[in-house]
Structure formats: structure tokens, C-alpha cells
Design an enzyme around this catalytic site. Structure first.
Site, PDB file in Angstrom:
ATOM      1  N   ARG A   1       0.808  -1.226   0.000  1.00  0.00           N
ATOM      2  CA  ARG A   1       0.000   0.000   0.000  1.00  0.00           C
ATOM      3  C   ARG A   1       0.841   1.277   0.000  1.00  0.00           C
ATOM      4  O   ARG A   1       0.387   2.335   0.427  1.00  0.00           O
ATOM      5  CB  ARG A   1      -0.977   0.012   1.182  1.00  0.00           C
ATOM      6  CG  ARG A   1      -1.920  -1.203   1.194  1.00  0.00           C
ATOM      7  CD  ARG A   1      -2.830  -1.237  -0.003  1.00  0.00           C
ATOM      8  NE  ARG A   1      -3.667  -2.435  -0.002  1.00  0.00           N
ATOM      9  CZ  ARG A   1      -3.416  -3.541  -0.715  1.00  0.00           C
ATOM     10  NH1 ARG A   1      -2.346  -3.595  -1.510  1.00  0.00           N
ATOM     11  NH2 ARG A   1      -4.220  -4.579  -0.660  1.00  0.00           N
TER      12      ARG A   1
ATOM     13  N   SER B   1     -11.810  -0.761   3.607  1.00  0.00           N
ATOM     14  CA  SER B   1     -10.979  -0.933   4.797  1.00  0.00           C
ATOM     15  C   SER B   1     -10.431   0.412   5.261  1.00  0.00           C
ATOM     16  O   SER B   1      -9.842   1.145   4.482  1.00  0.00           O
ATOM     17  CB  SER B   1      -9.815  -1.877   4.497  1.00  0.00           C
ATOM     18  OG  SER B   1     -10.294  -3.163   4.166  1.00  0.00           O
TER      19      SER B   1
ATOM     20  N   GLU C   1      -5.637   3.523   5.869  1.00  0.00           N
ATOM     21  CA  GLU C   1      -5.635   3.463   4.414  1.00  0.00           C
ATOM     22  C   GLU C   1      -6.442   4.630   3.858  1.00  0.00           C
ATOM     23  O   GLU C   1      -6.117   5.197   2.814  1.00  0.00           O
ATOM     24  CB  GLU C   1      -6.236   2.129   3.961  1.00  0.00           C
ATOM     25  CG  GLU C   1      -6.147   1.870   2.480  1.00  0.00           C
ATOM     26  CD  GLU C   1      -6.433   0.424   2.125  1.00  0.00           C
ATOM     27  OE1 GLU C   1      -6.578   0.155   0.914  1.00  0.00           O
ATOM     28  OE2 GLU C   1      -6.483  -0.425   3.018  1.00  0.00           O
TER      29      GLU C   1
END
Length: 329
Positions: free
Chosen positions: A180, A230, A305
């Protein structure tokens, strides 16, 4: 919100983007979370050239906030709105072309559609993105994916634009990445086009893998209430010792916790859902509560995130903002 854009900027935008511009746009209509005040202005370019022009013109007005967005599937806008110009990359920049084992996508290409094209052409490597909402440019920016994989594993090159609209190409050899994390994050550049390199594989095998992934997502994730997917990133060290963020939040006793009309989902605790009329402050409270409580109980800090966007155009990981607020426990 009062209309505040400088008259000169408004006149130039109207002249250059007559069919691509809207004023005083409710951000709740753009955001997957259905949260946010009014944006002064939203431009939706219909070509890379139009995108370059939008960047060039707005870059001249240094005191006017500007942000380039995609489908806003990973953004939390503030209830105060946005006091500048949003440039939204979407259907106007969504061409997909396939050349042997390469897929060339404009940044606005819909991620599930990119996955579908790979399946139709019997190409493998990006099955894991098939159920992810959003645009391919945003996915590359986040190095997004599922099953602990990232799209940059299969990225051959990325065409980017400077803040003023100048075009350049970055090759895979110069794209360092991790889970990520991409080299585009925190940089004042805009992703315009992406080329993915895949491998030949039978259509039935690609289809079967995609079906498994989609079935798993339907069972685990809340789909009926507005959310941004998420909220917290999976930390490998925490995953090995405690488990994924959703499990850690649930074990901390927070699953189902509400603040106003926002809730840590009863289906999956790493999702915050909007029960109807939730505010950005509600969501930020729950982010701070989950992060602080899990840190207190496990010693691990869960990073977000999700990105928070304030009214001045500052975008940051949501925990970077909540860490400045009074501690919620």
C-alpha cells in the site's frame, strides 16, 4: 458555503471547460461515504489534454486550493466542504487498449472493467482487483489490491503530469513500492495513464479465481451501507502476532460502536459505515477511538488506508489528522 473563487479564474474555467465544470457541488454526492460539504468547483476532464489545461490554469492561482481526485472511494471529505477546485478523473478519461500482454489504461478506467478486460483476453496477474471499486489511477497511487497484493506488481509504466500539466513517463524499474505504498504518494504529480503487464492464462482459470475473490468479498464486507472500504492498513508484524485490523478492533470490544450516525460495522470491524447523515467528525472520532484502543491493548499502531481531505485541500492519512485531536478511548 458562499461562492468564493476569484472572478478571473472562474472566467477562464468557464471559457476552457464549458461542458466539464460544475459549481457548488455537494461532496456527499461524490464520496462513497456520502459525507462532505460543498466544493466550490468540480472539473471533469474529457481528455488528457483537457486535464493538462485544467492543471495549467489552476496552477497559476496559488492561493486557491486544488486537488485531483478519482471516484473518492478512499476519501473522507470534511463537512466544511472544499474551498477550491477539484479536478475529478472519471469516465472522460477511461479508455482501455490491449496490446499482446499489455493493458494500456487511462487513469479514469474503472478497476473492475480493467479486470474484466484481462479475463476476456486470457491474461492473468490482476485477478485480485476484480471487486475493488474506483479508478485505476487511484489504485496505482495507493498500490491498492486485495489478498495482500498490490497493483504495482504488474505495472509496466505510468504516465504522470506535473502540477503545471507537463507530461512524463515513469518505467517499472523506477517504481519502488511496498504494501500500500507507492512512489507517487506525497508527490505533487497526477497519474494520467497506466500500462499493466500480464501473463497468458486460460480464461476459465482466470474466471474461477475472480469468482472466488468476489464471493469472499460479498460474504465479508458490508455492501448495503455507505463506506470507504478498509479503514486501517494491515501491519505485517501486527498481523503475525495479533491478526488483521478488523480482528484487533473486534477483540478490543469495539465492533458495532457508534458515534452519531457512523458505526464500526457489525459485519467487519475494519469498515466504518454511514447509517444515514453521519458527519466527518463522527468518522474521525471512531478512527481515533479504534486506533488508540488497539494501541493501548496490543502495543501496535494501526495506520489508516483512508485519506482525510480538509477544506483547504490538505490530504493526509486520516490518523495523521486524528493524532492531533484529544485522545479518544
Amino acid at each position: 458555503m458562499e461562492f468564493r473563487l476569484p472572478l478571473e479564474l472562474q472566467q477562464r474555467l468557464n471559457a476552457n471547460f464549458p461542458d466539464e465544470i460544475t459549481y457548488l457541488v455537494p461532496l456527499s454526492e461524490l464520496s462513497y461515504w456520502k459525507i462532505g460539504g460543498l466544493a466550490q468547483c468540480v472539473i471533469k476532464p474529457k481528455s488528457i489534454q483537457s486535464l493538462q489545461s485544467a492543471l495549467a490554469i489552476t496552477s497559476e492561482f496559488k492561493n486557491v486550493p486544488r486537488l485531483v481526485i478519482g471516484d473518492c472511494s478512499n476519501l473522507l471529505f470534511d463537512d466544511k466542504g472544499f474551498e477550491g477546485v477539484l479536478i475529478q478523473i472519471g469516465n472522460g478519461l477511461s479508455k482501455i487498449e490491449i496490446e499482446d500482454d499489455l493493458i494500456h489504461c487511462e487513469a479514469g478506467a474503472w478497476v473492475p472493467e480493467v479486470a474484466y478486460h484481462s479475463y476476456r483476453k486470457e491474461l492473468s496477474g490482476i485477478e485480485h482487483i476484480c471487486g475493488i471499486p474506483g479508478r485505476i489511477g487511484g489504485l496505482v497511487y495507493m498500490n491498492g489490491g486485495s489478498q495482500r497484493r498490490g497493483i504495482l506488481e504488474n505495472t509496466e509504466s505510468v504516465v504522470v503530469l506535473s502540477p503545471e500539466g507537463a507530461l512524463s513517463t515513469i518505467k517499472s524499474s523506477d517504481i519502488n513500492h511496498s504494501y500500500r505504498v507507492s512512489p507517487f504518494q506525497g508527490k505533487p504529480i497526477v497519474i494520467a495513464k497506466v500500462t499493466l503487464k500480464l501473463e497468458p492464462k486460460s480464461r476459465s482459470l482466470v474466471r474461477n479465481e475472480m469468482r472466488k475473490i468476489l464471493s469472499s468479498r460479498r460474504k465479508k464486507f458490508p455492501r448495503k451501507l455507505p463506506n470507504c472500504g478498509s479503514v486501517f492498513l494491515s501491519n505485517p508484524a501486527m498481523y503475525d502476532e495479533i491478526g488483521p485490523p478488523g480482528y484487533a478492533i473486534e477483540k478490543a470490544g469495539l465492533k458495532g460502536t457508534r458515534k452519531g450516525n457512523a458505526q464500526l460495522s457489525t459485519l467487519h470491524a475494519n469498515f466504518i459505515v454511514n447509517l444515514g447523515g453521519a458527519s466527518s467528525a463522527d468518522v474521525l472520532y471512531l478512527i481515533a477511538l479504534a486506533r488508540n484502543t488497539v494501541k493501548e491493548k496490543t502495543g501496535f499502531s494501526m495506520d489508516c488506508e483512508v485519506r482525510y481531505v480538509d477544506s483547504k485541500g490538505n490530504m493526509m492519512q486520516a490518523h495523521e489528522y486524528t493524532d492531533t485531536l484529544p485522545v479518544q478511548t
